[in-house]
Design a protein around this motif. Structure first.
Motif, PDB file in Angstrom:
ATOM      1  N   LEU A 127       0.827  -1.205   0.000  1.00  0.00           N
ATOM      2  CA  LEU A 127       0.000   0.000   0.000  1.00  0.00           C
ATOM      3  C   LEU A 127       0.863   1.257   0.000  1.00  0.00           C
ATOM      4  CD1 LEU A 127      -2.861  -0.963   2.486  1.00  0.00           C
ATOM      5  CD2 LEU A 127      -3.046  -0.607   0.010  1.00  0.00           C
ATOM      6  N   VAL A 128       1.918   1.276   0.807  1.00  0.00           N
ATOM      7  CA  VAL A 128       2.816   2.432   0.845  1.00  0.00           C
ATOM      8  C   VAL A 128       3.479   2.628  -0.513  1.00  0.00           C
ATOM      9  CG1 VAL A 128       4.987   3.291   1.817  1.00  0.00           C
ATOM     10  CG2 VAL A 128       3.220   2.385   3.321  1.00  0.00           C
ATOM     11  N   ASP A 129       3.932   1.536  -1.134  1.00  0.00           N
ATOM     12  CA  ASP A 129       4.549   1.651  -2.459  1.00  0.00           C
ATOM     13  C   ASP A 129       3.545   2.116  -3.506  1.00  0.00           C
ATOM     14  OD1 ASP A 129       7.046   0.981  -1.625  1.00  0.00           O
ATOM     15  OD2 ASP A 129       6.871  -1.145  -2.154  1.00  0.00           O
ATOM     16  N   ALA A 130       2.306   1.626  -3.421  1.00  0.00           N
ATOM     17  CA  ALA A 130       1.288   2.043  -4.386  1.00  0.00           C
ATOM     18  C   ALA A 130       0.965   3.529  -4.249  1.00  0.00           C
ATOM     19  CB  ALA A 130       0.020   1.217  -4.210  1.00  0.00           C
ATOM     20  N   LEU A 131       0.969   4.025  -3.035  1.00  0.00           N
ATOM     21  CA  LEU A 131       0.672   5.444  -2.820  1.00  0.00           C
ATOM     22  C   LEU A 131       1.814   6.354  -3.265  1.00  0.00           C
ATOM     23  CD1 LEU A 131      -1.129   5.272   0.629  1.00  0.00           C
ATOM     24  CD2 LEU A 131      -2.162   5.645  -1.621  1.00  0.00           C
ATOM     25  N   SER A 132       3.041   5.826  -3.296  1.00  0.00           N
ATOM     26  CA  SER A 132       4.177   6.659  -3.689  1.00  0.00           C
ATOM     27  C   SER A 132       4.619   6.401  -5.128  1.00  0.00           C
ATOM     28  CB  SER A 132       5.352   6.422  -2.736  1.00  0.00           C
ATOM     29  OG  SER A 132       5.816   5.100  -2.857  1.00  0.00           O
ATOM     30  N   THR A 133       3.824   5.669  -5.896  1.00  0.00           N
ATOM     31  CA  THR A 133       4.166   5.343  -7.277  1.00  0.00           C
ATOM     32  C   THR A 133       3.252   6.101  -8.227  1.00  0.00           C
ATOM     33  OG1 THR A 133       4.898   3.144  -6.642  1.00  0.00           O
ATOM     34  CG2 THR A 133       4.373   3.468  -8.946  1.00  0.00           C
ATOM     35  N   THR A 134       3.845   6.648  -9.283  1.00  0.00           N
ATOM     36  CA  THR A 134       3.098   7.329 -10.327  1.00  0.00           C
ATOM     37  C   THR A 134       3.151   6.472 -11.586  1.00  0.00           C
ATOM     38  OG1 THR A 134       3.751   9.465  -9.448  1.00  0.00           O
ATOM     39  CG2 THR A 134       2.950   9.439 -11.713  1.00  0.00           C
ATOM     40  N   THR A 135       2.015   6.287 -12.236  1.00  0.00           N
ATOM     41  CA  THR A 135       1.957   5.486 -13.454  1.00  0.00           C
ATOM     42  C   THR A 135       1.501   6.359 -14.610  1.00  0.00           C
ATOM     43  OG1 THR A 135       1.414   3.511 -12.179  1.00  0.00           O
ATOM     44  CG2 THR A 135       0.931   3.448 -14.525  1.00  0.00           C
ATOM     45  N   HIS A 136       2.261   6.319 -15.702  1.00  0.00           N
ATOM     46  CA  HIS A 136       1.897   7.034 -16.929  1.00  0.00           C
ATOM     47  C   HIS A 136       1.540   5.996 -17.989  1.00  0.00           C
ATOM     48  CE1 HIS A 136       3.230  10.767 -15.237  1.00  0.00           C
ATOM     49  NE2 HIS A 136       4.413  10.251 -14.969  1.00  0.00           N
ATOM     50  N   ARG A 137       0.395   6.181 -18.622  1.00  0.00           N
ATOM     51  CA  ARG A 137      -0.074   5.240 -19.640  1.00  0.00           C
ATOM     52  C   ARG A 137      -0.103   5.920 -20.997  1.00  0.00           C
ATOM     53  NH1 ARG A 137      -2.897   4.124 -15.025  1.00  0.00           N
ATOM     54  NH2 ARG A 137      -2.975   1.945 -14.432  1.00  0.00           N
ATOM     55  N   CYS A 138      -0.056   5.093 -22.028  1.00  0.00           N
ATOM     56  CA  CYS A 138      -0.197   5.597 -23.387  1.00  0.00           C
ATOM     57  C   CYS A 138      -1.618   6.116 -23.568  1.00  0.00           C
ATOM     58  CB  CYS A 138       0.087   4.476 -24.390  1.00  0.00           C
ATOM     59  SG  CYS A 138      -0.138   4.980 -26.102  1.00  0.00           S
ATOM     60  N   THR A 139      -1.761   7.206 -24.307  1.00  0.00           N
ATOM     61  CA  THR A 139      -3.076   7.809 -24.495  1.00  0.00           C
ATOM     62  C   THR A 139      -3.844   7.194 -25.657  1.00  0.00           C
ATOM     63  OG1 THR A 139      -2.056   9.529 -25.854  1.00  0.00           O
ATOM     64  CG2 THR A 139      -2.359  10.004 -23.511  1.00  0.00           C
ATOM     65  N   ARG A 140      -3.208   6.329 -26.419  1.00  0.00           N
ATOM     66  CA  ARG A 140      -3.862   5.705 -27.567  1.00  0.00           C
ATOM     67  C   ARG A 140      -4.831   4.620 -27.084  1.00  0.00           C
ATOM     68  NH1 ARG A 140      -0.726   3.091 -32.712  1.00  0.00           N
ATOM     69  NH2 ARG A 140      -2.564   2.753 -33.985  1.00  0.00           N
ATOM     70  N   PRO A 141      -6.084   4.629 -27.557  1.00  0.00           N
ATOM     71  CA  PRO A 141      -7.055   3.612 -27.137  1.00  0.00           C
ATOM     72  C   PRO A 141      -6.574   2.203 -27.507  1.00  0.00           C
ATOM     73  CG  PRO A 141      -8.155   5.399 -28.297  1.00  0.00           C
ATOM     74  CD  PRO A 141      -6.682   5.620 -28.453  1.00  0.00           C
ATOM     75  N   GLY A 142      -6.686   1.287 -26.572  1.00  0.00           N
ATOM     76  CA  GLY A 142      -6.301  -0.089 -26.804  1.00  0.00           C
ATOM     77  C   GLY A 142      -4.847  -0.403 -26.538  1.00  0.00           C
ATOM     78  N   CYS A 143      -4.030   0.600 -26.288  1.00  0.00           N
ATOM     79  CA  CYS A 143      -2.603   0.380 -26.033  1.00  0.00           C
ATOM     80  C   CYS A 143      -2.414   0.172 -24.530  1.00  0.00           C
ATOM     81  CB  CYS A 143      -1.782   1.574 -26.507  1.00  0.00           C
ATOM     82  SG  CYS A 143      -0.001   1.305 -26.308  1.00  0.00           S
ATOM     83  N   ASP A 144      -1.669  -0.860 -24.165  1.00  0.00           N
ATOM     84  CA  ASP A 144      -1.471  -1.151 -22.749  1.00  0.00           C
ATOM     85  C   ASP A 144      -0.069  -0.787 -22.249  1.00  0.00           C
ATOM     86  OD1 ASP A 144      -0.085  -3.092 -24.080  1.00  0.00           O
ATOM     87  OD2 ASP A 144      -0.947  -4.783 -22.986  1.00  0.00           O
ATOM     88  N   PHE A 145       0.641   0.055 -22.987  1.00  0.00           N
ATOM     89  CA  PHE A 145       1.972   0.499 -22.571  1.00  0.00           C
ATOM     90  C   PHE A 145       1.844   1.425 -21.370  1.00  0.00           C
ATOM     91  CE2 PHE A 145       5.550   3.434 -22.628  1.00  0.00           C
ATOM     92  CZ  PHE A 145       6.622   2.558 -22.705  1.00  0.00           C
ATOM     93  N   ARG A 146       2.679   1.179 -20.347  1.00  0.00           N
ATOM     94  CA  ARG A 146       2.673   2.058 -19.175  1.00  0.00           C
ATOM     95  C   ARG A 146       4.041   2.064 -18.522  1.00  0.00           C
ATOM     96  NH1 ARG A 146      -1.033  -1.510 -15.107  1.00  0.00           N
ATOM     97  NH2 ARG A 146       0.406  -3.246 -14.988  1.00  0.00           N
ATOM     98  N   VAL A 147       4.304   3.124 -17.787  1.00  0.00           N
ATOM     99  CA  VAL A 147       5.557   3.316 -17.066  1.00  0.00           C
ATOM    100  C   VAL A 147       5.198   3.649 -15.624  1.00  0.00           C
ATOM    101  CG1 VAL A 147       7.633   4.723 -16.881  1.00  0.00           C
ATOM    102  CG2 VAL A 147       6.702   4.207 -19.125  1.00  0.00           C
TER     103      VAL A 147
END
Length: 104
Positions: A59-79
């Motif tokens: 939970l602590v790691d999830a709260l301190s993590t930022t996720t950026h996803r691709c804006t293209r519909p259907g693309c599952d790329f994320r950082v």
């Protein structure tokens, strides 16, 4: 050099450890009231301590993590970034937005 994030994180980890220990002891006390043997009681308390610690640390790691996803519909790329500053987060957000797409 700013040591506040390190000391803040250390304090959070101490609180997480203490909360896990309190919950494990509370379960141990309840089991002891039923006459559970000491070896089994120790095993149950240690497994509860490990489980609660793992849950709280996730939970602590999830709260301190930022996720950026691709804006293209259907693309599952994320950082996913843990404890990144604004500039680093912005740089990875731009990378996620313009990464090469696979042709469908």
């Amino acid at each position: 050099m700013n040591h506040q994030p390190t000391s803040r994180r250390r304090m959070i980890l101490l609180v997480v450890g203490a909360a896990s220990a309190v919950l494990a002891v509370a379960i141990g006390v309840r089991l002891a009231a039923y006459g559970v043997p000491l070896a089994l009681l120790a095993a149950c308390c240690l497994s509860c301590l490990a489980t609660f610690s793992s849950l709280f640390f996730r939970l602590v790691d999830a709260l301190s993590t930022t996720t950026h996803r691709c804006t293209r519909p259907g693309c599952d790329f994320r950082v996913s970034l843990a404890r990144a500053d604004f500039a680093e987060s912005r740089r990875w957000q731009e990378i996620a937005a313009r990464h090469p797409h696979r042709s469908l």
